[in-house]
Design a protein around this motif. Structure first.
Motif, PDB file in Angstrom:
ATOM      1  N   PHE A  73      41.816  34.132  46.680  1.00  0.00           N
ATOM      2  CA  PHE A  73      41.297  35.217  45.938  1.00  0.00           C
ATOM      3  C   PHE A  73      42.176  36.453  45.548  1.00  0.00           C
ATOM      4  CE2 PHE A  73      37.697  32.954  48.122  1.00  0.00           C
ATOM      5  CZ  PHE A  73      37.087  32.476  47.021  1.00  0.00           C
ATOM      6  N   THR A  74      43.005  36.908  46.552  1.00  0.00           N
ATOM      7  CA  THR A  74      43.659  38.037  46.288  1.00  0.00           C
ATOM      8  C   THR A  74      44.809  37.825  45.386  1.00  0.00           C
ATOM      9  OG1 THR A  74      45.218  37.637  48.186  1.00  0.00           O
ATOM     10  CG2 THR A  74      43.185  38.887  48.527  1.00  0.00           C
ATOM     11  N   LYS A  75      45.431  36.667  45.116  1.00  0.00           N
ATOM     12  CA  LYS A  75      46.548  36.528  44.507  1.00  0.00           C
ATOM     13  C   LYS A  75      46.390  35.145  43.337  1.00  0.00           C
ATOM     14  CE  LYS A  75      50.122  38.150  47.551  1.00  0.00           C
ATOM     15  NZ  LYS A  75      51.160  37.776  48.520  1.00  0.00           N
ATOM     16  N   GLY A  76      45.480  34.345  43.662  1.00  0.00           N
ATOM     17  CA  GLY A  76      45.220  33.076  42.889  1.00  0.00           C
ATOM     18  C   GLY A  76      44.658  33.360  41.470  1.00  0.00           C
ATOM     19  N   ILE A  77      43.585  34.196  41.682  1.00  0.00           N
ATOM     20  CA  ILE A  77      42.672  34.303  40.629  1.00  0.00           C
ATOM     21  C   ILE A  77      43.267  35.313  39.761  1.00  0.00           C
ATOM     22  CG2 ILE A  77      40.394  35.115  39.911  1.00  0.00           C
ATOM     23  CD1 ILE A  77      39.044  33.640  42.321  1.00  0.00           C
ATOM     24  N   PRO A  78      43.632  36.337  40.102  1.00  0.00           N
ATOM     25  CA  PRO A  78      44.562  37.279  39.195  1.00  0.00           C
ATOM     26  C   PRO A  78      45.579  36.747  38.603  1.00  0.00           C
ATOM     27  CG  PRO A  78      44.205  38.454  41.172  1.00  0.00           C
ATOM     28  CD  PRO A  78      43.761  37.081  41.433  1.00  0.00           C
ATOM     29  N   ILE A  84      46.523  33.352  31.538  1.00  0.00           N
ATOM     30  CA  ILE A  84      45.666  33.354  30.261  1.00  0.00           C
ATOM     31  C   ILE A  84      45.935  34.196  29.314  1.00  0.00           C
ATOM     32  CG2 ILE A  84      43.074  33.248  29.507  1.00  0.00           C
ATOM     33  CD1 ILE A  84      42.484  31.828  32.204  1.00  0.00           C
ATOM     34  N   GLN A  85      46.072  35.266  29.860  1.00  0.00           N
ATOM     35  CA  GLN A  85      46.147  36.671  29.050  1.00  0.00           C
ATOM     36  C   GLN A  85      47.499  36.419  28.418  1.00  0.00           C
ATOM     37  OE1 GLN A  85      46.289  40.532  30.911  1.00  0.00           O
ATOM     38  NE2 GLN A  85      46.178  41.614  29.034  1.00  0.00           N
ATOM     39  N   ALA A  86      48.415  35.747  28.995  1.00  0.00           N
ATOM     40  CA  ALA A  86      49.836  35.848  28.526  1.00  0.00           C
ATOM     41  C   ALA A  86      49.775  34.687  27.239  1.00  0.00           C
ATOM     42  CB  ALA A  86      50.920  35.593  29.576  1.00  0.00           C
ATOM     43  N   SER A  87      49.013  33.849  27.464  1.00  0.00           N
ATOM     44  CA  SER A  87      48.996  32.685  26.379  1.00  0.00           C
ATOM     45  C   SER A  87      48.133  32.480  25.370  1.00  0.00           C
ATOM     46  CB  SER A  87      49.272  31.249  27.200  1.00  0.00           C
ATOM     47  OG  SER A  87      48.107  31.052  28.009  1.00  0.00           O
ATOM     48  N   SER A  91      47.720  30.107  21.948  1.00  0.00           N
ATOM     49  CA  SER A  91      46.651  29.020  21.997  1.00  0.00           C
ATOM     50  C   SER A  91      45.276  29.136  21.228  1.00  0.00           C
ATOM     51  CB  SER A  91      46.369  28.527  23.411  1.00  0.00           C
ATOM     52  OG  SER A  91      45.720  29.631  24.015  1.00  0.00           O
ATOM     53  N   ALA A  92      44.870  30.318  21.177  1.00  0.00           N
ATOM     54  CA  ALA A  92      43.624  30.456  20.749  1.00  0.00           C
ATOM     55  C   ALA A  92      43.402  30.451  18.947  1.00  0.00           C
ATOM     56  CB  ALA A  92      42.942  32.115  20.753  1.00  0.00           C
TER      57      ALA A  92
END
Length: 124
Positions: A73-78, A84-87, A91-92
């Motif tokens: 939760f502390t490192k994986g989700i961020p 996602i924000q970087a790509s 992709s969108a």
């Protein structure tokens, strides 16, 4: 089956190839057991030692000494959100373009299925 003196002597008198093969298989040179001179003679190899891979070193850690989801939760989700924000800008746009093309094509198809009311004005 307990190893007798003749078994030990016979194994030591065997060829170098045989001794090398038995030691690679994880057995002792003395009587064909799994390293225990008093063990029964066995054929084949144990499941973890079915083949020998040379020049490859493997390390392992006991499952009791490792954590299944460390820092999930502390490192994986961020990290997922950052990736996602970087790509998203790469992709969108194709997804949006194909969605708009699909909705436009569906609307045009529904319009082409309708009958023209001007054809039936004189039918009464």
């Amino acid at each position: 089956m307990v190893c007798s003196g003749s078994d030990v002597t016979a194994a030591r008198a065997a060829s170098d190839t045989y001794r090398k093969w038995r030691t690679e298989a994880g057995a002792s040179r003395d009587c064909g057991g799994r390293g225990d001179p008093g063990a029964a003679a066995t054929m084949g190899r144990a499941f973890g030692n079915l083949t020998r891979v040379r020049h490859v070193i493997t390390y392992s850690l006991s499952p009791f000494e490792q954590r299944a989801f460390p820092h999930y939760f502390t490192k994986g989700i961020p990290n997922v959100l950052r990736r996602i924000q970087a790509s998203i800008l790469r992709s969108a746009p194709p997804f949006v373009a194909f969605y708009l093309l699909y909705t436009w094509g569906t609307q045009e198809f529904e319009k082409s299925k309708r009958k023209d009311p001007a054809i039936y004005e004189n039918d009464r």
